[in-house]
Design a protein around this motif. Structure first.
Motif, PDB file in Angstrom:
ATOM      1  N   ARG A  98       0.825  -1.206   0.000  1.00 62.53           N
ATOM      2  CA  ARG A  98       0.000   0.000   0.000  1.00 62.53           C
ATOM      3  C   ARG A  98       0.866   1.264   0.000  1.00 62.53           C
ATOM      4  O   ARG A  98       1.906   1.311   0.654  1.00 62.53           O
ATOM      5  N   ALA A  99       0.414   2.250  -0.769  1.00 59.56           N
ATOM      6  CA  ALA A  99       0.952   3.614  -0.734  1.00 59.56           C
ATOM      7  C   ALA A  99       2.454   3.678  -0.976  1.00 59.56           C
ATOM      8  O   ALA A  99       3.177   4.404  -0.297  1.00 59.56           O
ATOM      9  N   LEU A 100       2.940   2.928  -1.968  1.00 62.72           N
ATOM     10  CA  LEU A 100       4.358   2.969  -2.319  1.00 62.72           C
ATOM     11  C   LEU A 100       4.654   4.183  -3.194  1.00 62.72           C
ATOM     12  O   LEU A 100       3.769   4.760  -3.825  1.00 62.72           O
ATOM     13  N   GLY A 101       5.934   4.553  -3.256  1.00 63.24           N
ATOM     14  CA  GLY A 101       6.418   5.565  -4.182  1.00 63.24           C
ATOM     15  C   GLY A 101       7.425   4.947  -5.132  1.00 63.24           C
ATOM     16  O   GLY A 101       7.991   3.883  -4.849  1.00 63.24           O
ATOM     17  N   LEU A 102       7.674   5.602  -6.256  1.00 63.91           N
ATOM     18  CA  LEU A 102       8.644   5.123  -7.235  1.00 63.91           C
ATOM     19  C   LEU A 102       9.647   6.212  -7.559  1.00 63.91           C
ATOM     20  O   LEU A 102       9.278   7.353  -7.856  1.00 63.91           O
ATOM     21  N   HIS A 103      10.931   5.847  -7.519  1.00 63.56           N
ATOM     22  CA  HIS A 103      12.030   6.726  -7.903  1.00 63.56           C
ATOM     23  C   HIS A 103      13.111   5.827  -8.489  1.00 63.56           C
ATOM     24  O   HIS A 103      13.722   5.035  -7.763  1.00 63.56           O
ATOM     25  N   SER A 104      13.340   5.912  -9.806  1.00 63.18           N
ATOM     26  CA  SER A 104      14.250   4.978 -10.469  1.00 63.18           C
ATOM     27  C   SER A 104      15.014   5.648 -11.596  1.00 63.18           C
ATOM     28  O   SER A 104      14.584   6.678 -12.132  1.00 63.18           O
TER      29      SER A 104
END
Length: 421
Positions: free
Chosen positions: A220-226
């Protein structure tokens, strides 16, 4: 800015003897330009090609007759020619600066762009260190590609940055997600168990990142930075697993330096408006990653020795990987409050014959130092190495090796101890 038709493009009139020609990685490659360049190779005065990860058929061993070859990366189809190339190992975070200061030379830069209504252009699918190449190159040749997504941010290019605009080609390299094996799914499940809800996650491309994305569907409620993202993230966003609400930075935004997927990803990124395209100066900057909340970075590797040193570059004497963003993200995960760096891979090679946990790397490169390694995951268990002594690291890494290889690893370590006693 001058313009010409593709069939009029003659690189012999543009490229000076011995110059270095570069283009962006992966789907950023302007296919019509690189194909015409290599076809005209015999008419040129031996320029050098500088390349990162490639997925096209552009690079072939026969090119060494007409071109010098310099490789930043041995992944994808670049591995076809790395045995003939000079290898330039560098952290991705350092590459923009290396281009700008001349440490990495580029004289001619080939890109593909899409025109925007405001008079600017977009690179569409990539921005990592491309701007630095554009700024440093003597000559920028841009291929018009209306098929690119209209992405902004660091993907924007000014018309002033382009010297020659070439019509035209709509092809973009597709990078579909590969199908993970049963073992990779098992590894990914253990990785997912380490990642808490509301964490910010770094995923790359390939079978293991695809498997990890599938394993995260219950979060739940993850973020993405890649650095790069693939089609695998679309499902996480559409399911509401990724909201980017708790990142600490870039709230509500998925941040990446490259769209390494198919038309589905390109359409989704453009139409959703949820993606920020950012250069490596941002995506791989340690101070920026330290500001992300619960940043969990996930990387693989070719092998790891019993002290925790990781080789992500060479296998079987061939350069198949890269330094790239590996160490940047290993360190970035640990710099983040409550973050982790996770290195994950199956415990053996695909045929099961060789352990990927080895007693020593020998003369093979150390991509990530043992002092940087945090958690190591295989299908069998997790080895938490942060803060461990060398002796404890040996015990923990042997415990996550394949059962058929554990006794051999113990015998080698005991033999080494006996020889020093």
């Amino acid at each position: 800015m001058q313009q010409c038709q593709l069939e009029q493009l003659d690189f012999a009139d543009l490229v000076r003897p011995g110059e270095v020609i570069a283009w962006p990685q992966g789907p950023g490659e302007p296919l019509a330009l690189t194909e015409r360049l290599v076809a005209q190779g015999p008419t040129l005065q031996r320029p050098t090609l500088l390349f990162g990860l490639t997925q096209s058929d552009t690079l072939q061993p026969a090119l060494a007759r007409d071109f010098g070859l310099r490789a930043l990366n041995g992944a994808g189809n670049s591995r076809r020619v790395t045995a003939l190339a000079e290898i330039f190992p560098a952290h991705l975070s350092a590459m923009p600066g290396l281009f700008r200061c001349g440490g990495l030379r580029v004289d001619v830069c080939l890109v593909q762009v899409r025109p925007l209504a405001d008079g600017h252009f977009t690179l569409g699918v990539i921005c990592d260190f491309t701007h630095a190449m554009l700024q440093k190159a003597r000559l920028v040749v841009a291929l018009l590609n209306p098929g690119l997504p209209a992405m902004r941010g660091d993907a924007i290019v000014s018309a002033l940055d382009i010297d020659l605009l070439v019509d035209g080609d709509e092809r973009i390299l597709d990078l579909p997600d590969p199908e993970p094996s049963a073992v990779e799914h098992a590894v990914a499940q253990r990785v997912a168990e380490l990642i808490p809800d509301q964490a910010t996650v770094q995923l790359g491309v390939g079978t293991l990142p695809t498997a990890v994305a599938l394993a995260l569907r219950g979060h739940r409620a993850l973020g993405l930075h890649s650095g790069v993202l693939s089609d695998a993230v679309i499902d996480l966003i559409q399911r509401g697993v990724v909201t980017n609400a708790h990142k600490g930075l870039d709230a509500g935004r998925t941040v990446t330096g490259g769209l390494f997927g198919t038309q589905r990803l390109r359409n989704f990124a453009e139409q959703s408006g949820l993606f920020d395209m950012r250069s490596a100066d941002y995506t791989h900057q340690l101070s920026m990653m330290a500001g992300l909340s619960k940043f969990h970075t996930i990387n693989s590797g070719i092998e790891i020795d019993l002290s925790g040193q990781v080789n992500a570059e060479v296998a079987g004497g061939r350069y198949l990987g890269a330094v790239g963003g590996y160490v940047d993200f290993v360190r970035g995960g640990q710099a983040s409050p409550n973050g982790r760096s996770i290195i994950a891979f199956p415990s053996t090679t695909t045929d099961g014959r060789h352990s990927r946990i080895v007693a020593s790397l020998g003369e093979r490169p150390v991509t990530a130092a043992r002092s940087d390694v945090d958690a190591v995951v295989t299908e069998h268990a997790v080895a938490h190495l942060r803060g461990c002594s060398l002796a404890e690291r040996e015990r923990r890494l042997i415990a996550v090796a394949h059962p058929e290889h554990r006794d051999a690893l113990r015998r080698i370590t005991q033999r080494n101890k006996d020889s020093h006693s």
